[in-house]
Motif scaffolding. Structure first.
Motif, PDB file in Angstrom:
ATOM      1  N   CYS B  40       0.822  -1.215   0.000  1.00 23.98           N
ATOM      2  CA  CYS B  40       0.000   0.000   0.000  1.00 23.98           C
ATOM      3  C   CYS B  40       0.855   1.263   0.000  1.00 23.98           C
ATOM      4  O   CYS B  40       0.441   2.304  -0.498  1.00 23.98           O
ATOM      5  N   CYS B  45      -0.956  -1.981   5.367  1.00 24.66           N
ATOM      6  CA  CYS B  45      -0.948  -3.427   5.125  1.00 24.66           C
ATOM      7  C   CYS B  45       0.129  -4.193   5.881  1.00 24.66           C
ATOM      8  O   CYS B  45       0.023  -5.394   6.064  1.00 24.66           O
ATOM      9  N   CYS B  48       5.641  -4.180   4.647  1.00 20.99           N
ATOM     10  CA  CYS B  48       6.967  -3.554   4.710  1.00 20.99           C
ATOM     11  C   CYS B  48       7.513  -3.557   6.130  1.00 20.99           C
ATOM     12  O   CYS B  48       8.500  -2.878   6.403  1.00 20.99           O
TER      13      CYS B  48
HETATM   14  S1  FES Z   1       3.621  -1.018   2.233  1.00 20.16           S
HETATM   15 FE1  FES Z   1       1.709  -1.279   3.225  1.00 20.16          FE
HETATM   16  S2  FES Z   1       2.233  -0.711   5.230  1.00 20.16           S
HETATM   17 FE2  FES Z   1       4.038  -0.247   4.180  1.00 20.16          FE
END
Ligand code: FES
Ligand SMILES: Cc1cc2nc3c(=O)[nH]c(=O)nc-3n(C[C@H](O)[C@H](O)[C@H](O)COP(=O)(O)OP(=O)(O)OC[C@H]3O[C@@H](n4cnc5c(N)ncnc54)[C@H](O)[C@@H]3O)c2cc1C
Ligand code: FES
Lengths: 291, 162
Positions: B40, B45, B48
């Motif tokens: 995202c 989400c 990462c």
């Molecule tokens: S890419 Fe989704 S929280 Fe960082």
């Protein structure tokens, strides 16, 4: 301004930070946890020439009790609030609210100063701070002033903070043993969601479910957090039994002033404001009875 | 451009990059650590997720200039084959991964969570701890099971040692 062109300065003390904020020249903005700031930078909304990074200014990360007040440093994270024994005992409504911010990652990163600085009508710690009568200390190189949080925020994202100032302290009155509080939130899902409506309640109780006085603050139903004064004035009218609680909740339906947006319609928000207040009051009464 | 120093998975490193570049991009592009994934890009989400000083955070929202001198752990630092962590082994044993995109972030979140407790967590506790990590494949049941399995294995290991 491209992201790759934005500079960053990390002051190593509060006084250095205030000095940087007082400098004219490059357009600057403070970044703490970055959970609002980085999102807005990526969206292209906030592109200062330089970020003033205060994330690790640990002198602004503390929770202390002195002079009959609780002092909270602006860099205190939501996780710090959730785990604080002082706040658990004497500011339960703020702990409740911090638990509802995002999920673990956001609670570890996001700070209370940032939540206030963003001044979103949906900011979850804000209604809790309103009912706890929070005051904010704003400091610049040459001045220090303290004002109630109600006077700090005057619109969505709009505050009286001057360019050379920052929030350096949040001051709240600790709850006494007969004060109880609760925070209720409705979001699209349990974790990680922006409030559709939220409400913070703080009551000063007497014998037999009677409430001497109380404060109620709603979020996401007006351009800023609002106190529900009519509902508040009904709290001491009698025992907080089913009938009174339902009547107060009905008044809340009229007292909030929500809009329709992508997250919910105005009518749904009114219904939910009323329902959350009713549920919150029931839960508080149950807790008080069991104490 | 700035020269920024920090420790990743126990190793000191120095990168030359714009200070406002998100840490996730530096990990993946400058350091070749591609376990952490972008999905995202705005904190929703958890794909990462990394640890900074043992706390789980979203590296897509942390600017690299902010991690100067900090200790970062990515999924590579939790364990790499053949020296997998008990959490990673449990994910394999329970079949808790399908496409695998969310898995490194979830492993990192689970690591921070399990390091902070010394009991086998309930389903509710796991849901709260991992609420910031989305998975679009597994339906979560096996992820939750894997975290419980890892917790009980860890406990029996410490009991044997103790
Ligand atoms: S890419 Fe989704 S929280 Fe960082
Ligand atoms: C996925 C996701 C979920 C979220 N969920 C919620 C939620 O459920 N509830 C909620 O309320 N919020 C939520 N947020 C918003 C955000 O996490 C919080 O508002 C958080 O408290 C912001 O703190 P920060 O330290 O990250 O602020 P930053 O992003 O660093 O800063 C925000 C603003 O405050 C200013 N600022 C920061 N510190 C100071 C200071 N000391 N003095 C003056 N100005 C300052 C900055 O200049 C900036 O304008 C969410 C965000 C994300 C990305
Ligand atoms: S395994 Fe595919 S997203 Fe989780």
């Amino acid at each position: 301004m491209l992201v790759s062109e934005i500079d960053m300065i990390t002051p190593s003390s509060l006084s250095e930070c205030l000095m940087l904020l007082s400098k004219k020249g490059r357009i600057h903005r403070v970044i703490a946890g970055g959970t609002d700031a980085t999102v807005r930078m990526k969206e292209g909304k906030w592109r200062p020439e330089v970020w003033i990074n205060i994330k690790n200014l640990n002198e602004l990360r503390y929770i202390e009790e002195s002079d009959d007040c609780i002092h909270i440093g602006p860099l205190t994270t939501h996780t710090d609030i959730i785990h604080s024994p002082i706040l658990q005992r004497k500011a339960d409504v703020l702990v409740d609210a911090a638990r509802e911010v995002g999920a673990t990652q956001m609670q570890n990163m996001g700070t209370i100063g940032g939540n206030i600085g963003t001044a979103s009508p949906a900011g979850d710690t804000l209604p809790a701070l309103y009912v706890l009568g929070a005051r904010l200390e704003l400091t610049s190189m040459s001045n220090k002033r303290t004002l109630p949080i109600e006077e700090f925020i005057f619109g969505p994202g709009r505050t009286v903070l001057k360019e050379n100032e920052m929030i350096t302290k949040i001051i709240i009155k600790p709850q006494s043993p007969n004060e109880i509080g609760i925070f209720q939130k409705l979001g699209p899902r349990k974790a990680q969601s922006i409030s559709i409506v939220n409400v913070a309640i703080s009551l000063t109780m007497e014998q037999d479910l009677k409430c001497r006085e109380g404060k109620i603050a709603f979020g996401s139903v007006a351009p800023t957090i609002i106190r529900a004064r009519k509902c508040e004035s009904m709290l001491p009218l009698g025992q907080l039994n089913d009938e009174l609680i339902r009547n107060i909740a009905k008044i809340a339906w009229k007292e909030v002033m929500p809009i329709t947006d992508g997250r919910a319609t105005a009518t749904y928000r009114r219904d939910m404001a009323s329902a959350l207040l009713e549920r919150g009051l029931y839960r508080l009464m149950r807790r008080w009875n069991n104490q | 451009m700035k020269s920024i120093q920090f420790v990743v998975n126990g190793k000191e490193c120095t990168v030359l990059c714009p200070p406002a570049k998100p840490l996730l991009d530096v990990l993946r592009e400058d350091l070749g650590l591609t376990a952490s994934k972008e999905c995202c890009g705005k904190g929703e989400c958890g794909s990462c997720s990394v640890l900074i000083n043992n706390e789980v955070v979203c590296s897509c929202l942390i600017l690299t200039g902010q991690v100067e001198n900090q200790k970062i752990t990515t999924c590579e630092g939790v364990g790499l084959s053949p020296n997998l962590d008990v959490i990673q082994e449990s994910f394999i044993a329970e079949g808790a991964t399908q496409c695998g995109y969310c898995t490194p972030g979830i492993i990192v979140s689970a690591k921070a969570f399990l390091d902070g407790i010394d009991h086998v967590p309930s389903v509710g506790e796991i849901k709260t701890a991992l609420g910031g990590n989305l998975c679009r494949c597994t339906g979560y049941t096996k992820i939750i099971k894997a975290v419980q399995t890892a917790a009980s294995k860890k406990r029996s290991e410490t009991e044997t040692i103790g």
